[in-house]
Design a protein around this motif. Structure first.
Motif, PDB file in Angstrom:
ATOM      1  N   TYR A 126      33.891  53.342  42.986  1.00 36.25           N
ATOM      2  CA  TYR A 126      34.566  54.330  43.830  1.00 36.25           C
ATOM      3  C   TYR A 126      34.513  55.718  43.185  1.00 36.25           C
ATOM      4  O   TYR A 126      34.193  56.705  43.840  1.00 36.25           O
ATOM      5  N   VAL A 179      32.801  50.326  49.353  1.00 38.97           N
ATOM      6  CA  VAL A 179      33.787  49.624  48.530  1.00 38.97           C
ATOM      7  C   VAL A 179      34.017  48.197  49.054  1.00 38.97           C
ATOM      8  O   VAL A 179      34.125  47.251  48.269  1.00 38.97           O
ATOM      9  N   LEU A 180      34.059  48.008  50.367  1.00 38.74           N
ATOM     10  CA  LEU A 180      34.214  46.657  50.929  1.00 38.74           C
ATOM     11  C   LEU A 180      32.985  45.802  50.616  1.00 38.74           C
ATOM     12  O   LEU A 180      33.106  44.619  50.274  1.00 38.74           O
ATOM     13  N   ALA A 181      31.809  46.389  50.700  1.00 35.35           N
ATOM     14  CA  ALA A 181      30.582  45.669  50.335  1.00 35.35           C
ATOM     15  C   ALA A 181      30.644  45.247  48.870  1.00 35.35           C
ATOM     16  O   ALA A 181      30.228  44.136  48.509  1.00 35.35           O
ATOM     17  N   GLN A 182      31.181  46.109  48.006  1.00 39.18           N
ATOM     18  CA  GLN A 182      31.349  45.789  46.585  1.00 39.18           C
ATOM     19  C   GLN A 182      32.274  44.582  46.406  1.00 39.18           C
ATOM     20  O   GLN A 182      31.980  43.666  45.645  1.00 39.18           O
ATOM     21  N   VAL A 183      33.385  44.560  47.120  1.00 37.66           N
ATOM     22  CA  VAL A 183      34.346  43.454  47.015  1.00 37.66           C
ATOM     23  C   VAL A 183      33.704  42.134  47.449  1.00 37.66           C
ATOM     24  O   VAL A 183      33.829  41.116  46.766  1.00 37.66           O
ATOM     25  N   ILE A 184      33.012  42.128  48.561  1.00 42.30           N
ATOM     26  CA  ILE A 184      32.381  40.915  49.079  1.00 42.30           C
ATOM     27  C   ILE A 184      31.280  40.435  48.135  1.00 42.30           C
ATOM     28  O   ILE A 184      31.203  39.247  47.798  1.00 42.30           O
ATOM     29  N   ILE A 188      29.878  49.111  57.428  1.00 40.10           N
ATOM     30  CA  ILE A 188      30.679  48.585  56.311  1.00 40.10           C
ATOM     31  C   ILE A 188      30.828  49.641  55.211  1.00 40.10           C
ATOM     32  O   ILE A 188      29.851  50.253  54.789  1.00 40.10           O
ATOM     33  N   THR A 195      35.390  47.945  41.126  1.00 38.69           N
ATOM     34  CA  THR A 195      35.623  48.687  42.363  1.00 38.69           C
ATOM     35  C   THR A 195      36.081  50.107  42.058  1.00 38.69           C
ATOM     36  O   THR A 195      35.619  51.068  42.680  1.00 38.69           O
TER      37      THR A 195
END
Length: 141
Positions: free
Chosen positions: A96, A44-49, A41, A92
């Motif tokens: 990033y 950034v995707l982990a941050q969104v979730i 993963i 995010t």
């Protein structure tokens, strides 16, 4: 600034901060669980979730313990989600940018703490507006 205005400025943020500590703990737990246990993963995707999970928890905690509801629940929820999406974008972007630097790429906790701290005041004032219709510089009375 008199004693009453200091109290009306500080106390709501302390209540919000304590409440947010719970949601932030959930955010961190989800974030680091995903990063550590879901090998492929992206950060950034982990941050969104993680952020999205914390948003839902935070709404219910804020409704129960922090803000007085001066709108319909659905309206407050929708505004809260809109403001949270903006906060998600800010957080995010910040994480990033930070992980582009070697230090923060190796020290995700430091990147996460800076990100959380930076977005805190934006979240407080936007949620206060969502729940109580109070603008940025309107007193907490």
């Amino acid at each position: 600034m008199n004693k009453h205005s200091v109290k009306s400025f500080i106390i709501p943020k302390l209540k919000y901060g304590a409440n947010s500590a719970i949601a932030t703990s959930i955010n961190y737990l989800v974030f680091f669980s995903l990063v550590e246990f879901v090998v492929s993963i992206p950060v950034v995707l982990a941050q969104v979730i993680a952020y999205s999970t914390a948003v839902v928890v935070n709404f219910f905690l804020q409704k129960a313990f922090v803000f007085e509801l001066h709108r319909r629940v659905a309206t407050a929820f929708h505004l809260s989600v809109i403001f949270s999406v903006i906060g998600l974008g800010l957080s995010t972007l910040i994480i990033y940018l930070l992980i582009q630097l070697p230090f923060f790429e190796e020290h995700l906790l430091a990147a996460k703490v800076i990100t959380t701290s930076t977005v805190f005041l934006y979240n407080f004032y936007s949620k206060r507006y969502a729940f109580e219709r109070k603008k940025l510089f309107e007193p907490n009375e």
